[in-house]
Scaffold this motif. Structure first.
Motif, PDB file in Angstrom:
ATOM      1  N   SER B  87       0.839  -1.190   0.000  1.00  9.15           N
ATOM      2  CA  SER B  87       0.000   0.000   0.000  1.00  9.15           C
ATOM      3  C   SER B  87       0.878   1.245   0.000  1.00  9.15           C
ATOM      4  O   SER B  87       1.584   1.500   0.967  1.00  9.15           O
ATOM      5  CB  SER B  87      -0.877  -0.051   1.260  1.00  9.15           C
ATOM      6  OG  SER B  87      -1.604   1.126   1.420  1.00  9.15           O
ATOM      7  N   CYS B  88       0.836   1.996  -1.086  1.00  9.03           N
ATOM      8  CA  CYS B  88       1.692   3.181  -1.185  1.00  9.03           C
ATOM      9  C   CYS B  88       1.066   4.334  -0.415  1.00  9.03           C
ATOM     10  O   CYS B  88      -0.082   4.691  -0.636  1.00  9.03           O
ATOM     11  CB  CYS B  88       1.908   3.588  -2.640  1.00  9.03           C
ATOM     12  SG  CYS B  88       2.938   5.073  -2.773  1.00  9.03           S
ATOM     13  N   GLU B  89       1.856   4.908   0.483  1.00  8.91           N
ATOM     14  CA  GLU B  89       1.299   5.963   1.335  1.00  8.91           C
ATOM     15  C   GLU B  89       1.194   7.289   0.596  1.00  8.91           C
ATOM     16  O   GLU B  89       0.547   8.199   1.078  1.00  8.91           O
ATOM     17  CB  GLU B  89       2.137   6.128   2.607  1.00  8.91           C
ATOM     18  CG  GLU B  89       3.565   6.549   2.371  1.00  8.91           C
ATOM     19  CD  GLU B  89       4.361   6.574   3.675  1.00  8.91           C
ATOM     20  OE1 GLU B  89       5.333   7.314   3.738  1.00  8.91           O
ATOM     21  OE2 GLU B  89       3.987   5.840   4.622  1.00  8.91           O
ATOM     22  N   LYS B  90       1.814   7.377  -0.572  1.00  9.19           N
ATOM     23  CA  LYS B  90       1.730   8.636  -1.316  1.00  9.19           C
ATOM     24  C   LYS B  90       0.575   8.593  -2.315  1.00  9.19           C
ATOM     25  O   LYS B  90      -0.326   9.415  -2.257  1.00  9.19           O
ATOM     26  CB  LYS B  90       3.043   8.920  -2.041  1.00  9.19           C
ATOM     27  CG  LYS B  90       3.107  10.318  -2.634  1.00  9.19           C
ATOM     28  CD  LYS B  90       4.517  10.645  -3.107  1.00  9.19           C
ATOM     29  CE  LYS B  90       4.521  11.948  -3.909  1.00  9.19           C
ATOM     30  NZ  LYS B  90       5.783  12.117  -4.641  1.00  9.19           N
ATOM     31  N   CYS B  91       0.579   7.603  -3.202  1.00  8.46           N
ATOM     32  CA  CYS B  91      -0.478   7.554  -4.217  1.00  8.46           C
ATOM     33  C   CYS B  91      -1.656   6.700  -3.763  1.00  8.46           C
ATOM     34  O   CYS B  91      -2.668   6.612  -4.450  1.00  8.46           O
ATOM     35  CB  CYS B  91       0.056   7.038  -5.553  1.00  8.46           C
ATOM     36  SG  CYS B  91       0.575   5.308  -5.558  1.00  8.46           S
ATOM     37  N   GLN B  92      -1.552   6.084  -2.603  1.00 12.90           N
ATOM     38  CA  GLN B  92      -2.660   5.345  -1.991  1.00 12.90           C
ATOM     39  C   GLN B  92      -3.019   4.042  -2.708  1.00 12.90           C
ATOM     40  O   GLN B  92      -3.974   3.373  -2.343  1.00 12.90           O
ATOM     41  CB  GLN B  92      -3.943   6.212  -1.920  1.00 12.90           C
ATOM     42  CG  GLN B  92      -3.787   7.509  -1.163  1.00 12.90           C
ATOM     43  CD  GLN B  92      -3.636   7.279   0.335  1.00 12.90           C
ATOM     44  OE1 GLN B  92      -4.075   6.262   0.837  1.00 12.90           O
ATOM     45  NE2 GLN B  92      -3.019   8.194   1.019  1.00 12.90           N
ATOM     46  N   LEU B  93      -2.273   3.720  -3.750  1.00 16.15           N
ATOM     47  CA  LEU B  93      -2.639   2.513  -4.495  1.00 16.15           C
ATOM     48  C   LEU B  93      -2.159   1.252  -3.783  1.00 16.15           C
ATOM     49  O   LEU B  93      -1.084   1.226  -3.205  1.00 16.15           O
ATOM     50  CB  LEU B  93      -2.046   2.569  -5.906  1.00 16.15           C
ATOM     51  CG  LEU B  93      -2.559   3.708  -6.774  1.00 16.15           C
ATOM     52  CD1 LEU B  93      -1.995   3.597  -8.185  1.00 16.15           C
ATOM     53  CD2 LEU B  93      -4.080   3.727  -6.815  1.00 16.15           C
ATOM     54  N   VAL B  94      -2.998   0.232  -3.835  1.00 18.14           N
ATOM     55  CA  VAL B  94      -2.657  -1.046  -3.231  1.00 18.14           C
ATOM     56  C   VAL B  94      -2.390  -2.063  -4.331  1.00 18.14           C
ATOM     57  O   VAL B  94      -3.241  -2.298  -5.175  1.00 18.14           O
ATOM     58  CB  VAL B  94      -3.780  -1.562  -2.319  1.00 18.14           C
ATOM     59  CG1 VAL B  94      -3.434  -2.928  -1.770  1.00 18.14           C
ATOM     60  CG2 VAL B  94      -4.023  -0.585  -1.183  1.00 18.14           C
ATOM     61  N   THR B  95      -1.206  -2.622  -4.328  1.00 17.25           N
ATOM     62  CA  THR B  95      -0.795  -3.539  -5.378  1.00 17.25           C
ATOM     63  C   THR B  95      -0.566  -4.927  -4.803  1.00 17.25           C
ATOM     64  O   THR B  95      -0.028  -5.062  -3.702  1.00 17.25           O
ATOM     65  CB  THR B  95       0.530  -3.052  -6.001  1.00 17.25           C
ATOM     66  OG1 THR B  95       0.432  -1.655  -6.235  1.00 17.25           O
ATOM     67  CG2 THR B  95       0.818  -3.774  -7.299  1.00 17.25           C
ATOM     68  N   CYS B  96      -0.981  -5.952  -5.523  1.00 18.99           N
ATOM     69  CA  CYS B  96      -0.676  -7.318  -5.124  1.00 18.99           C
ATOM     70  C   CYS B  96       0.718  -7.675  -5.628  1.00 18.99           C
ATOM     71  O   CYS B  96       0.977  -7.619  -6.829  1.00 18.99           O
ATOM     72  CB  CYS B  96      -1.668  -8.305  -5.747  1.00 18.99           C
ATOM     73  SG  CYS B  96      -3.350  -8.118  -5.164  1.00 18.99           S
ATOM     74  N   LEU B  97       1.594  -8.038  -4.722  1.00 22.49           N
ATOM     75  CA  LEU B  97       2.899  -8.535  -5.142  1.00 22.49           C
ATOM     76  C   LEU B  97       2.792 -10.054  -5.221  1.00 22.49           C
ATOM     77  O   LEU B  97       3.181 -10.773  -4.299  1.00 22.49           O
ATOM     78  CB  LEU B  97       3.975  -8.099  -4.145  1.00 22.49           C
ATOM     79  CG  LEU B  97       4.085  -6.583  -3.927  1.00 22.49           C
ATOM     80  CD1 LEU B  97       5.172  -6.255  -2.903  1.00 22.49           C
ATOM     81  CD2 LEU B  97       4.388  -5.867  -5.242  1.00 22.49           C
ATOM     82  N   GLU B  98       2.263 -10.517  -6.332  1.00 16.95           N
ATOM     83  CA  GLU B  98       1.883 -11.915  -6.474  1.00 16.95           C
ATOM     84  C   GLU B  98       3.004 -12.888  -6.172  1.00 16.95           C
ATOM     85  O   GLU B  98       2.787 -13.988  -5.694  1.00 16.95           O
ATOM     86  CB  GLU B  98       1.369 -12.188  -7.897  1.00 16.95           C
ATOM     87  CG  GLU B  98       0.075 -11.482  -8.246  1.00 16.95           C
ATOM     88  CD  GLU B  98      -1.143 -12.188  -7.667  1.00 16.95           C
ATOM     89  OE1 GLU B  98      -0.995 -13.316  -7.171  1.00 16.95           O
ATOM     90  OE2 GLU B  98      -2.239 -11.594  -7.706  1.00 16.95           O
ATOM     91  N   ASN B  99       4.208 -12.476  -6.467  1.00 14.72           N
ATOM     92  CA  ASN B  99       5.308 -13.433  -6.373  1.00 14.72           C
ATOM     93  C   ASN B  99       6.092 -13.353  -5.075  1.00 14.72           C
ATOM     94  O   ASN B  99       7.105 -14.009  -4.920  1.00 14.72           O
ATOM     95  CB  ASN B  99       6.251 -13.234  -7.559  1.00 14.72           C
ATOM     96  CG  ASN B  99       5.533 -13.494  -8.856  1.00 14.72           C
ATOM     97  OD1 ASN B  99       4.783 -14.457  -8.974  1.00 14.72           O
ATOM     98  ND2 ASN B  99       5.722 -12.613  -9.837  1.00 14.72           N
ATOM     99  N   VAL B 100       5.617 -12.517  -4.168  1.00 19.16           N
ATOM    100  CA  VAL B 100       6.342 -12.380  -2.901  1.00 19.16           C
ATOM    101  C   VAL B 100       5.563 -13.070  -1.785  1.00 19.16           C
ATOM    102  O   VAL B 100       4.590 -12.544  -1.270  1.00 19.16           O
ATOM    103  CB  VAL B 100       6.561 -10.895  -2.555  1.00 19.16           C
ATOM    104  CG1 VAL B 100       7.413 -10.775  -1.299  1.00 19.16           C
ATOM    105  CG2 VAL B 100       7.202 -10.153  -3.711  1.00 19.16           C
TER     106      VAL B 100
END
Lengths: 127, 127
Positions: B87-100
Motif C-alpha cells: 500500500s503506497c502511502e503517497k499515491c494510496q494505491l494497493v498492489t498485489c505482489l503476487e510473487n512475494v
DNA sequence: GTAACTGCAAAATATTTGCATCCTT
DNA sequence: AAGGATGCAAATATTTTGCAGTTAC
C-alpha cells in the motif's frame, strides 16, 4: 517523539490494554472501561498512545482495528511491529506472536515503512 | 464451490476489478461504477465473488478493505492469497505482489486458514 | 416457474469534528 | 495561566437488514 499528558483516561486505557494478553478493538476497550470515559475520548487517547509508540495497531481480516501494547526488546533497540498477529476464528481473540517474524524479499524500488501480518485460523485453546 | 448467477451487476463489477491493476475498496468500485447499480448491490456482489473465489480481499493498515481479482497459477493448483499487498502511502494505491510469499514458522498448535500480509511505504512510481 | 438477485428505505455501527468546559503541568 | 484533554452533540461514513419487485436460468 512528543509525549502527551498523563491524564486519568490515558492511564486507565493503557492499563486495560496492558492487562490484556490479546489485542483489543475500540469497542472492546469501551466495554472494558465501564463507561469510565467517553467513546470519543477513547479514540483520541488511542491515537495519542500510538504516536507515543506505547501501543500499536493491527487489522484483522474483516477490517477491525485492534490495539496491543508494545513490548520493548531486551537490548533496548526500538522494537518492530513486523511480528505476526493471529486471529482465532472461533474465540475471536487476536494474539501477538511476538517471536514470529516472516522473511520475504521485496521487489526492487519498493520502500517499506510499516507492516501488518495477520493470520486467521484456530488458536491452541480452540483446537 | 457454489456458483452464483451471472447478472449484469456481477459482470460489470468483476470487469471493474479485473481492469484495475490495483486493489479497490467498495467506495472506489462504487465511484467507478458510475451509479450502474446500488451501493448495497455492490456489497452483495463482492461477497458473492469472494465465495466463488474469483476475487479476494485484503485490509490496509488503516482498516480499509480492498478487493482484487485472483490470478490462477499456471499449473492449475488453487492459488493462495498469501502473497504480500503493498500500500503506497503517497499515491494510496494497493498492489498485489503476487510473487512475494513470506516464509515464517508458526508456534505449535496454531492452525492457519487465512493470511493477510500488507506493507505500506513508497511504491516505485512514487519513490 | 422459482429461486436468486436488486433497489430502496431504514437501521445499526463506526468514526470524526466543533465547541464549551475542565484539568495537567 | 495556558494549552492540552474531555464530554457532549451532531455530522459523516460504513455496513447490514427487510421487503417488495425483477431477472437469470
Amino acid at each position: 517523539m512528543k509525549i502527551t499528558r498523563n491524564t486519568t483516561a490515558k492511564t486507565a486505557i493503557l492499563e486495560i490494554i496492558r492487562n490484556s494478553d490479546v489485542a483489543l478493538s475500540h469497542t472492546e476497550i469501551q466495554a472494558l472501561s465501564q463507561n469510565f470515559c467517553d467513546r470519543v475520548t477513547i479514540y483520541r487517547v488511542l491515537n495519542r498512545l500510538m504516536t507515543e509508540d506505547v501501543i500499536h495497531k493491527m487489522v484483522t481480516l474483516d477490517g477491525t482495528i485492534k490495539y496491543a501494547s508494545c513490548h520493548d526488546l531486551d537490548n533496548g533497540v526500538p522494537h518492530s511491529h513486523n511480528h505476526i498477529h493471529f486471529s482465532c476464528e472461533k474465540c475471536q481473540l487476536v494474539t501477538c506472536l511476538e517471536n514470529v517474524s516472516p522473511t520475504f524479499k521485496l521487489p526492487p524500488n519498493y520502500v517499506m515503512k510499516e507492516a501488518n501480518f495477520t493470520l486467521s485460523g484456530l488458536c491452541p485453546n480452540c483446537l
